[in-house]
Design an enzyme around this catalytic site. Structure first.
Site, PDB file in Angstrom:
ATOM      1  N   SER A  83       0.842  -1.188   0.000  1.00  0.00           N
ATOM      2  CA  SER A  83       0.000   0.000   0.000  1.00  0.00           C
ATOM      3  C   SER A  83       0.879   1.241   0.000  1.00  0.00           C
ATOM      4  CB  SER A  83      -0.909   0.019   1.233  1.00  0.00           C
ATOM      5  OG  SER A  83      -1.548   1.272   1.377  1.00  0.00           O
ATOM      6  N   TYR A 124      -3.203   0.112  10.119  1.00  0.00           N
ATOM      7  CA  TYR A 124      -3.245  -0.371   8.737  1.00  0.00           C
ATOM      8  C   TYR A 124      -1.896  -0.157   8.056  1.00  0.00           C
ATOM      9  CZ  TYR A 124      -4.308  -0.547   3.763  1.00  0.00           C
ATOM     10  OH  TYR A 124      -4.286  -0.845   2.421  1.00  0.00           O
TER      11      TYR A 124
END
Length: 224
Positions: free
Chosen positions: A194, A209
């Site tokens: 990500s 996250y």
């Protein structure tokens, strides 16, 4: 002469920032060129280079679906892993209707890893890949919820679910597939990361996250 005078008059902090900015721009340009070179290379025969089968987690939508269809278009048979049986049936049918490949499906809620139900699903996955020439593993499944919240506002169970999927499941699925690759001495493991852990130094209100995705970006699987 005017330009030289201005350069000489520039404070040291400005020159330091300019130097750091130049280094960052050079590093970014190098990475961009490397990606462009990769995109412009002639497609490889993945089946010949790695193996006849690929395992894809989270293949029913988004990036995972696109990856599954692309791998099938390149001639790879697919083991599709997802928590929704109906969605798995749909993507498996779509793959077979578009490409002359085989598919297997494994219903597996990856958030249940390290539980009794998760152990049973992992057993089914190992059975599904047993004896197959699995050359590619794409760990695509991921969870981003809870969203932008402070820790004291977050649903703890949702945080645990996210960590199980993004960390533990990725590790256990890799551990299930990797021995076959090592035995055949070929294979590729692709872990979906990500930008939250790459493009920016921190990701406020999404720290857990981003931390799970930093784990993904730092996870290296060597096959020698």
């Amino acid at each position: 002469m005017a330009f030289l005078s201005q350069a000489q008059a520039a404070p040291a902090w400005f020159l330091s920032l300019a130097f750091l900015g130049t280094l960052y721009a050079a590093a970014f340009s190098f990475r961009l060129l490397a990606h462009l070179a990769l995109c412009l290379r002639r497609p490889k025969d993945l089946r010949r280079r790695y193996g006849a089968w690929a395992v894809v987690t989270g293949p029913t939508s988004g990036i995972g679906r696109s990856v599954a269809l692309e791998l099938a278009s390149r001639g790879l048979n697919l083991v599709l892993v997802d928590l929704n049986a109906a969605n798995l049936k749909e993507i498996a049918h779509t793959v077979r209707s578009r490409h002359a490949v085989q598919t297997k499906t494994v219903v597996f809620d990856l958030s249940l890893v390290s539980t009794a139900q998760g152990d049973e699903a992992m057993r089914r996955l190992r059975e599904a890949v047993a004896g197959l020439d699995v050359g590619v593993l794409v760990n695509n499944a991921g969870v981003a919820k809870p969203g932008a919240v402070y820790l004291h506002e977050a649903d703890v169970e949702a945080c645990v679910r996210m960590m199980r999927v993004n960390l533990w499941a990725l590790t256990e699925v890799t551990a299930a597939v990797l021995p076959g690759m090592l035995e055949r001495r070929r294979g590729a493991v692709v872990n979906m990361g990500s930008a939250s852990s790459e493009a920016i130094p921190s990701f406020p209100l999404h720290t857990m996250y981003a931390a799970t995705k930093r784990y993904v970006s730092n996870k290296r699987t060597g096959i020698r």
